[in-house]
Design a protein around this motif. Structure first.
Motif, short mmCIF file in Angstrom:
data_model
loop_
_atom_site.label_atom_id
_atom_site.label_comp_id
_atom_site.label_asym_id
_atom_site.label_seq_id
_atom_site.Cartn_x
_atom_site.Cartn_y
_atom_site.Cartn_z
N LEU A 92 89.76 106.57 33.80
CA LEU A 92 89.87 105.97 35.12
C LEU A 92 89.49 104.50 35.10
O LEU A 92 90.16 103.65 35.68
N PHE A 93 88.41 104.17 34.37
CA PHE A 93 87.93 102.79 34.33
C PHE A 93 88.84 101.89 33.49
O PHE A 93 89.13 100.75 33.85
N LEU A 94 89.29 102.40 32.35
CA LEU A 94 90.05 101.57 31.42
C LEU A 94 91.49 101.34 31.86
O LEU A 94 92.12 100.37 31.43
N ASP A 95 92.00 102.21 32.71
CA ASP A 95 93.39 102.13 33.13
C ASP A 95 93.71 100.78 33.77
O ASP A 95 93.03 100.35 34.71
N GLY A 96 94.72 100.09 33.24
CA GLY A 96 95.17 98.84 33.81
C GLY A 96 94.40 97.61 33.38
O GLY A 96 94.72 96.49 33.83
N LYS A 97 93.41 97.75 32.53
CA LYS A 97 92.60 96.60 32.09
C LYS A 97 93.03 96.16 30.69
O LYS A 97 93.20 97.00 29.79
N ASP A 98 93.19 94.86 30.49
CA ASP A 98 93.56 94.37 29.16
C ASP A 98 92.31 94.25 28.28
O ASP A 98 91.17 94.40 28.76
N GLU A 99 92.53 94.00 27.00
CA GLU A 99 91.41 93.97 26.05
C GLU A 99 90.40 92.89 26.38
O GLU A 99 89.19 93.09 26.22
N ALA A 100 90.87 91.76 26.86
CA ALA A 100 89.95 90.66 27.19
C ALA A 100 89.03 91.06 28.34
O ALA A 100 87.83 90.77 28.33
N THR A 101 89.58 91.73 29.34
CA THR A 101 88.77 92.17 30.48
C THR A 101 87.74 93.20 30.03
O THR A 101 86.56 93.14 30.43
N ILE A 102 88.17 94.16 29.21
CA ILE A 102 87.25 95.19 28.72
C ILE A 102 86.14 94.56 27.90
O ILE A 102 84.97 94.91 28.05
N ARG A 103 86.49 93.61 27.05
CA ARG A 103 85.47 92.94 26.21
C ARG A 103 84.48 92.17 27.09
O ARG A 103 83.26 92.21 26.85
N ARG A 104 85.00 91.48 28.11
CA ARG A 104 84.11 90.72 29.01
C ARG A 104 83.14 91.65 29.73
O ARG A 104 81.94 91.36 29.84
N LEU A 105 83.63 92.79 30.21
CA LEU A 105 82.77 93.75 30.89
C LEU A 105 81.73 94.36 29.95
O LEU A 105 80.58 94.58 30.33
N ALA A 106 82.15 94.60 28.70
CA ALA A 106 81.22 95.18 27.73
C ALA A 106 80.10 94.22 27.36
O ALA A 106 79.00 94.65 26.97
N GLU A 107 80.34 92.93 27.51
CA GLU A 107 79.32 91.94 27.15
C GLU A 107 78.32 91.69 28.27
O GLU A 107 77.29 91.04 28.06
N GLN A 108 78.56 92.21 29.47
CA GLN A 108 77.69 91.91 30.60
C GLN A 108 76.28 92.51 30.49
O GLN A 108 75.31 91.80 30.72
#
Length: 244
Positions: free
Chosen positions: A189-205
């Motif tokens: 549900l969370f990963l759907d529609g998010k590109d790798e850059a967005t996922i990486r940015r969120l993971a770094e928060q």
């Protein structure tokens, strides 16, 4: 009648709900795995639990339908003898700037996230046995205020308010009511529609520098649902790795 503690988990066929159902079963709970449409996925969760020596049954229920929810609780009582733990993890997410929000989607989101949470909480308040626990799933976005999450955060803000009120309404029943508010968590549900850059940015928060996992959230829920966590009541636990 068995003295085994019994859990009802809505949204238990996938993601965080699945992890919660499996984790509760691993701790000796009999589990009703609630699902709305993913019958095969729910059956797989039940198979995983029973293969490990646990007890579980799948029950289909739209959480916003009071009759279906009552039937799910009936199934818990008929299969396992009662209800001790209720986890409401069924949810819907829709992302849009508020200015562009489709109000039909807002209504659908609120039907599941707000009405569904209230229906589950109402049935839980009527049926959970003394010593039990009710745990609702919220989101850390209520506090983080990410753009495009306005409708979703609003619905979960309602869940948090209801959680705190219900904890006080159950005075004298020896039942705890809490909410767990995950941060960015690696679910479909969370990963759907998010590109790798967005996922990486969120993971770094978060200071822990990674996305949460469904198992991270399940551990928090299991603690709140256990005797060890019973002194925690009327709280919202932000399970997000330390995002401010």
């Amino acid at each position: 009648m068995s003295d085994q503690r019994v859990a009802v988990v809505s949204g238990g066929s996938r993601g965080i709900g699945k992890a919660i159902a499996v984790a509760l079963a691993a701790r000796g709970r009999a589990v009703v795995v609630g699902f709305q449409g993913a019958a095969s996925a729910a059956a797989q969760v039940v198979e995983e639990i029973t293969a490990s020596g646990g007890r579980a049954v799948p029950v289909q229920a739209d959480v916003a339908d009071e009759g279906a929810v009552a039937a799910m609780f009936d199934a818990a009582e008929e299969s396992f003898g009662g209800v001790d733990v209720v986890v409401n993890s069924a949810g819907r997410m829709s992302l849009s700037p508020i200015a562009d929000l489709d109000l039909d989607e807002l209504d659908a989101l609120h039907r599941t996230n707000i009405r569904g949470a209230f229906v589950m909480a109402r049935e839980a308040a009527r049926r959970v046995r003394a010593g039990g626990a009710i745990v609702n799933l919220s989101t850390s976005v209520v506090g983080l205020q990410f753009p495009a999450y306005g409708a979703y955060a609003a619905s979960k803000g309602a869940v948090e308010a209801m959680t705190l009120v219900l904890a006080r309404e159950l005075r004298g029943r020896n039942i705890t009511v809490n909410a767990v508010a995950p941060g960015p968590t690696a679910t479909e549900l969370f990963l759907d529609g998010k590109d790798e850059a967005t996922i990486r940015r969120l993971a770094e928060q978060p200071p822990l520098e990674r996305l949460g996992t469904p198992e991270d959230i399940a551990e928090v829920v299991c603690f709140l649902a256990s005797p060890a966590g019973h002194w925690i009541n009327g709280q919202v636990v932000r399970a997000n790795g330390g995002i401010i």
